[in-house]
Design an enzyme around this catalytic site. Structure first.
Site, PDB file in Angstrom:
ATOM      1  N   SER A 123       0.835  -1.196   0.000  1.00  0.00           N
ATOM      2  CA  SER A 123       0.000   0.000   0.000  1.00  0.00           C
ATOM      3  C   SER A 123       0.872   1.249   0.000  1.00  0.00           C
ATOM      4  O   SER A 123       2.002   1.234   0.518  1.00  0.00           O
ATOM      5  CB  SER A 123      -0.849  -0.016   1.276  1.00  0.00           C
ATOM      6  OG  SER A 123      -1.420   1.239   1.523  1.00  0.00           O
ATOM      7  N   TYR A 147      -1.700  -0.331  11.151  1.00  0.00           N
ATOM      8  CA  TYR A 147      -1.978  -0.988   9.862  1.00  0.00           C
ATOM      9  C   TYR A 147      -0.784  -0.791   8.913  1.00  0.00           C
ATOM     10  O   TYR A 147      -0.279  -1.752   8.315  1.00  0.00           O
ATOM     11  CB  TYR A 147      -3.254  -0.424   9.231  1.00  0.00           C
ATOM     12  CG  TYR A 147      -3.393  -0.772   7.768  1.00  0.00           C
ATOM     13  CD1 TYR A 147      -3.696  -2.074   7.367  1.00  0.00           C
ATOM     14  CD2 TYR A 147      -3.179   0.187   6.763  1.00  0.00           C
ATOM     15  CE1 TYR A 147      -3.790  -2.402   6.011  1.00  0.00           C
ATOM     16  CE2 TYR A 147      -3.274  -0.123   5.425  1.00  0.00           C
ATOM     17  CZ  TYR A 147      -3.571  -1.426   5.054  1.00  0.00           C
ATOM     18  OH  TYR A 147      -3.654  -1.745   3.711  1.00  0.00           O
ATOM     19  N   LYS A 151       2.062  -3.457   6.998  1.00  0.00           N
ATOM     20  CA  LYS A 151       2.433  -3.526   5.570  1.00  0.00           C
ATOM     21  C   LYS A 151       3.952  -3.394   5.418  1.00  0.00           C
ATOM     22  O   LYS A 151       4.570  -4.100   4.635  1.00  0.00           O
ATOM     23  CB  LYS A 151       1.731  -2.420   4.766  1.00  0.00           C
ATOM     24  CG  LYS A 151       0.259  -2.657   4.554  1.00  0.00           C
ATOM     25  CD  LYS A 151      -0.025  -3.784   3.552  1.00  0.00           C
ATOM     26  CE  LYS A 151      -1.464  -4.237   3.658  1.00  0.00           C
ATOM     27  NZ  LYS A 151      -1.776  -5.471   2.962  1.00  0.00           N
TER      28      LYS A 151
HETATM   29  P1  NAD Z   1     -11.062  -6.574   1.871  1.00  0.00           P
HETATM   30  O1  NAD Z   1     -11.231  -6.492   3.339  1.00  0.00           O
HETATM   31  O2  NAD Z   1     -12.252  -6.377   1.001  1.00  0.00           O
HETATM   32  O3  NAD Z   1     -10.391  -7.966   1.460  1.00  0.00           O
HETATM   33  C1  NAD Z   1      -9.528  -8.672   2.326  1.00  0.00           C
HETATM   34  C2  NAD Z   1     -10.040 -10.106   2.385  1.00  0.00           C
HETATM   35  O4  NAD Z   1      -9.177 -10.881   3.219  1.00  0.00           O
HETATM   36  C3  NAD Z   1     -11.443 -10.205   2.981  1.00  0.00           C
HETATM   37  O5  NAD Z   1     -12.250 -11.001   2.122  1.00  0.00           O
HETATM   38  C4  NAD Z   1     -11.227 -10.893   4.333  1.00  0.00           C
HETATM   39  O6  NAD Z   1     -12.340 -11.692   4.691  1.00  0.00           O
HETATM   40  C5  NAD Z   1      -9.979 -11.706   4.052  1.00  0.00           C
HETATM   41  N1  NAD Z   1      -9.147 -12.012   5.230  1.00  0.00           N
HETATM   42  C6  NAD Z   1      -8.648 -11.163   6.162  1.00  0.00           C
HETATM   43  N2  NAD Z   1      -7.917 -11.821   7.063  1.00  0.00           N
HETATM   44  C7  NAD Z   1      -7.931 -13.125   6.693  1.00  0.00           C
HETATM   45  C8  NAD Z   1      -7.345 -14.294   7.237  1.00  0.00           C
HETATM   46  N3  NAD Z   1      -6.619 -14.278   8.348  1.00  0.00           N
HETATM   47  N4  NAD Z   1      -7.542 -15.476   6.584  1.00  0.00           N
HETATM   48  C9  NAD Z   1      -8.302 -15.520   5.456  1.00  0.00           C
HETATM   49  N5  NAD Z   1      -8.882 -14.440   4.919  1.00  0.00           N
HETATM   50  C10 NAD Z   1      -8.702 -13.247   5.525  1.00  0.00           C
HETATM   51  O7  NAD Z   1      -9.911  -5.537   1.475  1.00  0.00           O
HETATM   52  P2  NAD Z   1      -9.428  -5.041   0.036  1.00  0.00           P
HETATM   53  O8  NAD Z   1      -9.752  -3.612  -0.090  1.00  0.00           O
HETATM   54  O9  NAD Z   1      -9.874  -5.982  -0.999  1.00  0.00           O
HETATM   55  O10 NAD Z   1      -7.862  -5.150   0.257  1.00  0.00           O
HETATM   56  C11 NAD Z   1      -7.122  -6.266  -0.183  1.00  0.00           C
HETATM   57  C12 NAD Z   1      -5.667  -6.063   0.187  1.00  0.00           C
HETATM   58  O11 NAD Z   1      -5.190  -4.845  -0.402  1.00  0.00           O
HETATM   59  C13 NAD Z   1      -5.406  -5.923   1.682  1.00  0.00           C
HETATM   60  O12 NAD Z   1      -4.184  -6.566   1.981  1.00  0.00           O
HETATM   61  C14 NAD Z   1      -5.276  -4.425   1.882  1.00  0.00           C
HETATM   62  O13 NAD Z   1      -4.485  -4.119   2.991  1.00  0.00           O
HETATM   63  C15 NAD Z   1      -4.613  -4.006   0.585  1.00  0.00           C
HETATM   64  N6  NAD Z   1      -4.837  -2.611   0.218  1.00  0.00           N
HETATM   65  C16 NAD Z   1      -6.123  -2.144   0.118  1.00  0.00           C
HETATM   66  C17 NAD Z   1      -6.327  -0.805  -0.233  1.00  0.00           C
HETATM   67  C18 NAD Z   1      -7.727  -0.241  -0.332  1.00  0.00           C
HETATM   68  O14 NAD Z   1      -7.869   0.986  -0.311  1.00  0.00           O
HETATM   69  N7  NAD Z   1      -8.763  -1.048  -0.472  1.00  0.00           N
HETATM   70  C19 NAD Z   1      -5.223   0.028  -0.494  1.00  0.00           C
HETATM   71  C20 NAD Z   1      -3.947  -0.499  -0.388  1.00  0.00           C
HETATM   72  C21 NAD Z   1      -3.760  -1.821  -0.033  1.00  0.00           C
HETATM   73  C1  WQD Z   2      -9.224  10.043   0.592  1.00  0.00           C
HETATM   74  C2  WQD Z   2      -9.422  11.542   0.802  1.00  0.00           C
HETATM   75  C3  WQD Z   2      -9.648  12.154   3.122  1.00  0.00           C
HETATM   76  C4  WQD Z   2     -13.456  10.045   3.777  1.00  0.00           C
HETATM   77  C5  WQD Z   2      -6.642   5.082   2.924  1.00  0.00           C
HETATM   78  C6  WQD Z   2      -5.618   4.411   3.811  1.00  0.00           C
HETATM   79  C7  WQD Z   2      -4.492   3.868   2.970  1.00  0.00           C
HETATM   80  C8  WQD Z   2      -5.022   2.966   1.847  1.00  0.00           C
HETATM   81  C9  WQD Z   2      -6.106   3.633   1.066  1.00  0.00           C
HETATM   82  C10 WQD Z   2      -4.998   0.657   2.517  1.00  0.00           C
HETATM   83  C11 WQD Z   2      -8.627  12.096   1.988  1.00  0.00           C
HETATM   84  C12 WQD Z   2     -10.933  12.434   2.371  1.00  0.00           C
HETATM   85  C13 WQD Z   2     -12.297  10.567   3.216  1.00  0.00           C
HETATM   86  C14 WQD Z   2     -14.506  10.942   4.168  1.00  0.00           C
HETATM   87  C15 WQD Z   2     -13.170  12.777   3.378  1.00  0.00           C
HETATM   88  N1  WQD Z   2      -5.607   1.755   2.359  1.00  0.00           N
HETATM   89  N2  WQD Z   2     -12.157  11.905   3.013  1.00  0.00           N
HETATM   90  N3  WQD Z   2     -14.302  12.273   3.932  1.00  0.00           N
HETATM   91  O1  WQD Z   2      -6.807   8.183   3.481  1.00  0.00           O
HETATM   92  O2  WQD Z   2      -5.906   8.331   1.115  1.00  0.00           O
HETATM   93  O3  WQD Z   2      -6.031   6.154   2.220  1.00  0.00           O
HETATM   94  O4  WQD Z   2      -7.117   4.122   1.953  1.00  0.00           O
HETATM   95  O5  WQD Z   2      -3.824   0.426   2.414  1.00  0.00           O
HETATM   96  O6  WQD Z   2      -3.656   3.166   3.834  1.00  0.00           O
HETATM   97  O7  WQD Z   2      -5.116   5.365   4.733  1.00  0.00           O
HETATM   98  O8  WQD Z   2      -8.125   7.255   1.507  1.00  0.00           O
HETATM   99  O9  WQD Z   2     -10.486   7.262   0.854  1.00  0.00           O
HETATM  100  O10 WQD Z   2      -9.909   7.403   3.307  1.00  0.00           O
HETATM  101  O11 WQD Z   2      -9.444   9.359   1.824  1.00  0.00           O
HETATM  102  O12 WQD Z   2     -13.046  13.986   3.202  1.00  0.00           O
HETATM  103  O13 WQD Z   2     -15.560  10.530   4.687  1.00  0.00           O
HETATM  104  O14 WQD Z   2     -10.808  11.767   1.136  1.00  0.00           O
HETATM  105  O15 WQD Z   2      -9.386  13.137   4.077  1.00  0.00           O
HETATM  106  O16 WQD Z   2      -8.230  13.391   1.629  1.00  0.00           O
HETATM  107  P1  WQD Z   2      -6.678   7.601   2.156  1.00  0.00           P
HETATM  108  P2  WQD Z   2      -9.566   7.758   1.911  1.00  0.00           P
END
Ligand code: NAD
Ligand code: WQD
Length: 345
Positions: A123, A147, A151
């Protein structure tokens, strides 16, 4: 290839399963459904006309993992993790256990099964508060919450593991802000409770589930004062995983890639694009800054463009249109009371 997808029922995992099945790969998903619904996997099969194997299980459980590796695996795509920044500050140990413990158990199972290719969901959070944007992969890394710490630690553990086994290939994908949904509207983002992230919050306001958006600060040093992020369509992200699996097959070692468009949008710009796409007004109020937020975070995606031969193709309008298509067709997300009909356990 035979691919094992951890966390494949989740938001990004389910979209990636579509891309993998469409590319002809065989897919096994292991997911404990702690933040997802098995319905997503049924819909993945509906979209692709192909079936996948589902192991309902926890990656920290060696028996569940053994079940998932049965039948042979060529590469693993590892999504399974807890991802809520706020909750990770309240319950850091749960995050350390699930994310770091889960990744160690997975690497152990990979060694036992003789699997040497791993694509890991990292991430942009690993850059902490970056000194300059757009951020390059060689920028200093730093965690600003538990969190993010998981990562960062997982990246380091995977790197050390790779260094100890020359045949191992790991691709660390640093996602910026994934949004949107499959164009069918059958799968999409379905957060439990109040959404933390901007796009699902906006979508829930548009569909009438929430009254108004709270914008966290309009006094940032950005053109309109609201935070700027690099939003990325989830289908572009899904395609990047397909590319990363191919890349790992030919490139031993451990490499990190930013996945973003390289273009930033402010909160107000995203709200405006969503209003256009949905035809719905998005009422909002300006609130105080959210702790830990940065003014601007965008990716330098040149490395992924060159080495993975991957470029994001969807613009903010497509992201909003597809997010709205999903939300309007599924106002309450997936209903959670159905079971998947091909459980292997
Ligand atoms: P999500 O929560 O929708 O998907 C994660 C999945 O993993 C879920 O289905 C959950 O049930 C499963 N899971 C969690 N712990 C588990 C375990 N111990 N055993 C088996 N299954 C388990 O999240 P997402 O948005 O799809 O994110 C997927 C990956 O991408 C994550 O690693 C997250 O940290 C990373 N990521 C997400 C974002 C984002 O903004 N969505 C951004 C950067 C990185
Ligand atoms: C985007 C923008 C907020 C919600 C997060 C995690 C990051 C990664 C992606 C997993 C920002 C603003 C948001 C709201 C708002 N996840 N905002 N009102 O913070 O860039 O990243 O998700 O790895 O680790 O920190 O994404 O979508 O939360 O925010 O004004 O109700 O929207 O302040 O500027 P962010 P976000």
């Amino acid at each position: 290839m035979k691919l094992l997808v951890t966390g494949g029922a989740g938001y990004i995992g389910s979209h990636t399963c579509v891309a993998l099945l469409e590319a002809g790969h065989d897919v096994t998903v292991i997911d404990n459904l702690c933040n997802s619904s098995a319905i997503a996997l049924q819909r993945v099969q509906e979209i692709t006309g192909r079936s996948l194997r589902f192991v309902e299980g926890d990656i920290r459980n060696p028996e569940h993992l053994a079940d998932a590796f049965e039948g042979g695996v060529d590469a693993v795509i590892h999504f399974a993790a807890l991802k809520a920044v706020g909750k990770s500050c309240e319950q850091p140990l749960a995050y350390f256990d699930n994310n770091i413990g889960g990744t160690i158990a997975l690497m152990q199972a990979m060694e036992q099964a003789g699997v040497s290719r791993l694509v890991f969901s990292s991430s942009a959070t690993v850059y902490g508060q970056p000194e300059k944007v757009p951020v390059r992969e060689d920028a200093p890394l730093n965690a600003t919450n538990p969190y993010g710490r998981t990562k960062l630690v997982m990246e380091q553990l995977i790197q050390d593991w790779c260094a100890s086994r020359p045949e191992t290939a790991a691709v660390l994908l640093r996602y910026f802000n994934p949004v949107g949904a499959h164009p069918s509207g059958l799968i999409g983002e379905d957060p439990r409770g109040e959404p933390d992230n901007l796009m699902p919050y906006v979508a829930q306001v548009a569909v009438g589930r929430r009254e108004r958006l709270r914008i966290y600060g309009d006094d940032y040093p950005t053109p309109d004062g609201t935070g700027v992020r690099d939003y990325l369509h989830v289908m572009d992200l899904a395609r990047a995983h397909r590319k990363a699996v191919d890349y790992a097959a030919a490139h031993p070692g451990c490499e990190a890639f930013n996945l973003g468009t390289g273009r930033g949008y402010s909160v107000l710009e995203l709200v405006q694009a969503f209003e256009q796409a949905s035809g719905k007004p998005i009422p909002y109020e300006i609130s105080t800054r959210r702790a830990g937020d940065v003014a601007e975070l965008t990716a330098e995606p040149a490395l992924a463009n060159a080495k993975l031969r991957w470029v994001a193709t969807h613009d903010i309008h497509a992201m909003c249109a597809d997010a709205w298509n999903w939300q309007s067709k599924n106002p309450n997300g997936y209903s959670r009371d159905m079971s998947f009909n091909t459980y292997s356990r």
